[in-house]
Design a protein around this motif. Structure first.
Motif, mmCIF file in Angstrom:
data_model
loop_
_atom_site.group_PDB
_atom_site.id
_atom_site.type_symbol
_atom_site.label_atom_id
_atom_site.label_comp_id
_atom_site.label_asym_id
_atom_site.label_seq_id
_atom_site.Cartn_x
_atom_site.Cartn_y
_atom_site.Cartn_z
ATOM 1 N N ARG A 171 34.626 9.500 15.735
ATOM 2 C CA ARG A 171 35.886 10.103 16.184
ATOM 3 C C ARG A 171 36.218 9.676 17.615
ATOM 4 O O ARG A 171 36.672 10.481 18.435
ATOM 5 C CB ARG A 171 35.846 11.627 16.072
ATOM 6 N N LYS A 201 49.667 21.584 7.499
ATOM 7 C CA LYS A 201 49.539 20.479 6.556
ATOM 8 C C LYS A 201 50.399 19.288 6.978
ATOM 9 O O LYS A 201 50.043 18.136 6.741
ATOM 10 C CB LYS A 201 49.949 20.935 5.156
ATOM 11 N N GLU A 236 40.784 10.546 3.334
ATOM 12 C CA GLU A 236 40.354 11.951 3.263
ATOM 13 C C GLU A 236 39.648 12.371 4.537
ATOM 14 O O GLU A 236 39.818 13.494 5.026
ATOM 15 C CB GLU A 236 39.457 12.157 2.038
ATOM 16 N N ILE A 237 38.846 11.469 5.105
ATOM 17 C CA ILE A 237 38.203 11.764 6.386
ATOM 18 C C ILE A 237 39.255 11.945 7.475
ATOM 19 O O ILE A 237 39.209 12.900 8.264
ATOM 20 C CB ILE A 237 37.218 10.640 6.776
ATOM 21 N N ASN A 294 42.353 12.781 7.151
ATOM 22 C CA ASN A 294 43.114 14.009 6.919
ATOM 23 C C ASN A 294 42.347 15.223 7.431
ATOM 24 O O ASN A 294 42.927 16.137 8.030
ATOM 25 C CB ASN A 294 43.422 14.157 5.439
ATOM 26 N N ASN A 295 41.032 15.240 7.231
ATOM 27 C CA ASN A 295 40.217 16.342 7.725
ATOM 28 C C ASN A 295 40.191 16.392 9.251
ATOM 29 O O ASN A 295 40.093 17.470 9.846
ATOM 30 C CB ASN A 295 38.787 16.229 7.182
ATOM 31 N N ILE A 296 40.281 15.216 9.872
ATOM 32 C CA ILE A 296 40.339 15.171 11.332
ATOM 33 C C ILE A 296 41.680 15.704 11.826
ATOM 34 O O ILE A 296 41.756 16.307 12.905
ATOM 35 C CB ILE A 296 40.122 13.723 11.837
ATOM 36 N N GLY A 297 42.737 15.511 11.046
ATOM 37 C CA GLY A 297 44.059 16.003 11.450
ATOM 38 C C GLY A 297 45.125 14.944 11.519
ATOM 39 O O GLY A 297 46.149 15.135 12.186
#
Length: 560
Positions: free
Chosen positions: A352, A384, A493-494, A496-499
């Protein structure tokens, strides 16, 4: 969009073309002509769903007809067609032009717009007298009892039609903003291609704050709307001869014509071709917008008989002088500029850390706290769809202002490419958060010099903070080869989870939120990095919107 939804959109399209209620057999026959193998029973099933949603209604035993709600659904549901339709519409208008400039008879292409007071006509008259129009021939039609006046003016597309009738094929390329200095055309500062956009290019640039037509008239310096065409080089002398004859009868607006293969006003011209710049037919209307007049502009909407138009003035004193054919840097197109930034993205999804592309918009320091509160509230209400990361940055020259950096969606392309996955920015769009979400406008990243999302913000088309009705937010379409889909999904997907706001990962040949990508690819819909900035603008705070500005380390960003 699923296959079933696609079929229903096609049924609505068929009904919209009918002038009477239509039965399932006729619809099934029309669908077969379009390549859909759908029987009457299947059509009735789809019609039942359309009825339940209020898009169609039964009329006795005669069949069904489309409703106003259905027409609205159709307009939004065919946005993937609309990005091709704009260019096709102009080609159709060019073909339908049959004006004979020798006897001054026949049909011409017109812009029809509505103004709301008599003073607007007087202001427009000054614009026509300055020569900043295609022609002083107009038609005024008073409608209603509230002082509304329909104004019909000649569209520059008429000139393309006249040339075509003389055997000269012009190719409509760009609509944009042309810089004027000391009354001489200098260069295009922004352009949008007529291909792959759902918004007519000059309409995109028609809002106040982008043009300065009145300054050109009064001071000789400013920005005017203009169009750019390409023509075969061998037609140059014949074209010039026709243009001279048109000028004599009051049809003009030609700003410059290049030599064969020579770039013109910063726009590249291929070998064997010539470039031609024409003043925008909506220039008089844009001048009204500059002074805050309310006006509804419709570009190249119809064909009319030239004899229905009359000159608003006979006193034409052109304010523009000839362009100097000096060698200028070619206008930098957005995607070319963006690829170089995309290439430098080195964000590591596991650590990150690393550089991402940032938009940096500027605001008065006095309003910073209010702006940050709006950004946080917007994110909290809809995490979202809103990216939560930002960074405050100094203004390069104004100590009273401060920059708010947000993550540009092109960062995602850079991250995927860094991991061996080709990702191409396809469209910037305006996404309506209905059920399902649908793009209602799209502008291709290829062939434009300005970020599409800046266009939507400048025209106040978003409703990011709206409390009633579906919100309209900024989103982007990426195109990725199908073979890399599994790997891409893992990384997305990773992210998206980070933002990083990944809205939707499409399937091959799927219309994703009503956007279309090439075969053997799949589409990915991501959030626009300017959504939180748009929220600030919607709340009435003055903010200078910038896009795709620079690289910054992700780890230095704060989170709302």
């Amino acid at each position: 969009m699923s296959e079933s939804e696609y079929r229903m959109i096609e049924i609505l399209r068929i009904l919209s073309a009918q002038d009477k209620p239509t039965g399932s057999k006729v619809i099934a026959d029309e669908l077969r002509n379009k390549g859909f193998n759908l029987g009457e029973r299947a059509v009735r099933y789809h019609m039942k769903i359309l009825d339940e949603n209020g898009y169609t209604e039964r009329v006795g035993y005669s069949g069904r007809q489309i409703t106003d709600k259905g027409l609205e659904k159709l307009e939004k549901g065919l946005i993937y067609d609309q990005v091709d339709f704009i260019h096709s519409k102009f080609e159709e208008m060019i073909y339908l032009t049959d004006f004979n400039y020798i006897n001054q008879s026949g049909n011409v292409v017109v812009n029809t717009s509505t103004v709301y007071n008599e003073e607007s006509i007087n202001i427009m008259k000054n614009i026509f007298e300055s020569g900043l129009s295609v022609s002083p021939y107009i038609n005024l039609n008073r409608v209603g009892n509230d002082g509304e006046i329909e104004v019909t003016t000649l569209c520059g597309t008429t000139i393309d039609g006249i040339l075509l009738n003389e055997g000269i094929a012009s190719q409509l390329q760009y609509g944009g903003l042309l810089k004027i200095e000391d009354s001489r055309p200098i260069e295009f500062t922004e352009v949008i291609s007529y291909k792959k956009t759902s918004i007519t290019p000059l309409d995109a640039f028609s809002n106040s704050g982008l043009t300065s037509i009145l300054d050109v008239i009064n001071e000789g310096n400013g920005i005017v709307p203009a169009n750019f065409r390409l023509l075969p080089g061998v037609s140059r002398q014949k074209t010039i001869g026709i243009v001279e004859k048109l000028n004599k009868i009051g049809i003009g607006g030609i700003i410059d014509i290049s030599e064969e293969g020579n770039d013109i006003l910063g726009v590249p011209v291929p070998d064997g071709m010539i470039g031609m710049a024409i003043i925008g037919g909506i220039t008089p209307f844009c001048a009204l917008k500059e002074i805050g007049e309310e006006i509804d502009i419709k570009i190249a909407e119809e064909i009319c008989d030239f004899k229905t138009l009359t000159p608003i003035t006979s006193k034409i004193a052109p304010v523009l002088q000839s362009a100097k054919h000096e060698k200028r840097a070619k206008i930098p197109f957005l995607l070319s500029k963006s690829w170089n930034l995309i290439q430098q993205v080195d964000f590591d999804v596991e650590k990150r850390k690393g550089d991402i592309i940032a938009n940096v918009s500027y605001i008065s320091k006095d309003e910073l706290n209010d702006a940050l509160d709006i950004m946080k509230e917007t994110y909290d209400n809809n995490p979202k769809y809103i990216n939560p990361y930002y960074k405050l940055m100094n203004h390069p020259s104004d100590n009273d202002k401060i920059g708010i950096a947000t993550i540009c969606s092109l960062s995602i392309d850079g991250i995927l490419i860094k991991n061996g996955i080709m990702s191409t920015p396809k469209y910037g769009g305006l996404l309506e958060l209905a059920e399902p979400p649908l793009f209602i406008d799209l502008i291709s990243y290829n062939g434009t010099t300005v970020d599409p999302h800046k266009i939507f913000l400048s025209k106040n088309m978003t409703s990011i903070t709206r409390d009633v009705g579906p919100n309209k937010i900024l989103a982007s379409v990426k195109e990725i080869p199908y073979i890399s889909r599994d790997h891409a999904i893992h990384l997305l997907e990773i992210l998206n989870n980070i933002g990083f706001s990944i809205y939707k990962i499409g399937k091959p040949r799927e219309l994703v939120y009503n956007s279309k990508v090439d075969n053997y690819n799949f589409g990915v819909i991501t959030g626009g990095g300017l959504n939180s900035i748009g929220a600030i603008k919607e709340k009435g705070i003055d903010i200078e919107v910038k896009a795709i500005e620079k690289l910054i380390p992700f780890e230095e960003m704060d989170r709302l």
